[in-house]
Motif scaffolding. Sequence first.
Motif, short mmCIF file in Angstrom:
data_model
loop_
_atom_site.label_atom_id
_atom_site.label_comp_id
_atom_site.label_asym_id
_atom_site.label_seq_id
_atom_site.Cartn_x
_atom_site.Cartn_y
_atom_site.Cartn_z
N CYS A 277 0.85 -1.20 0.00
CA CYS A 277 0.00 0.00 0.00
C CYS A 277 0.88 1.24 0.00
O CYS A 277 1.67 1.46 0.90
N TYR B 71 -3.34 5.48 1.28
CA TYR B 71 -4.70 5.09 1.66
C TYR B 71 -5.29 6.30 2.36
O TYR B 71 -4.87 6.66 3.46
N GLU C 150 -7.03 4.94 -2.84
CA GLU C 150 -5.95 4.00 -2.54
C GLU C 150 -4.99 3.88 -3.71
O GLU C 150 -5.42 3.91 -4.87
N TRP D 103 -1.79 1.16 -4.72
CA TRP D 103 -1.12 -0.09 -4.36
C TRP D 103 -0.03 -0.40 -5.38
O TRP D 103 -0.10 0.04 -6.53
N ALA E 112 -1.64 -6.98 -4.61
CA ALA E 112 -1.35 -6.47 -3.26
C ALA E 112 -2.64 -6.00 -2.59
O ALA E 112 -2.86 -6.24 -1.39
N HIS E 113 -3.51 -5.35 -3.35
CA HIS E 113 -4.80 -4.92 -2.80
C HIS E 113 -5.64 -6.14 -2.42
O HIS E 113 -6.19 -6.21 -1.32
N SER F 202 -4.45 -7.73 0.69
CA SER F 202 -4.69 -6.94 1.91
C SER F 202 -6.05 -7.26 2.53
O SER F 202 -6.22 -7.15 3.74
#
Length: 96
Positions: A32, A35, A51, A53, A58-59, A62
Amino acid sequence: MYGLMGRMLAAPGEREALLAIMLEGHAPMPGCRSYVIARDPKSEDGIWITEVWDSKQAHTDSLQLPHVQATIAKAKPIIAGFAEFIETEPLGGSGL
């Protein structure tokens, strides 16, 4: 990079409570870069989430983190829905 911008709607009269839940105790989220939680000045119930990333994966990853799951569970009862959801491909900028 992978970006998201979304406008979430709190249940009527619950925006400040929802903001408090979303802003409390942020633990690191690998990948991240940014955010940001913000009030929507044009809507009494609206919240903007922006957001950035390292990647879409990766998002996605998460969303399985225990602290993210706990935040979702706590916030879910006062989320009325999502008004808008936009995916982007960030190229760079300040702080990225």
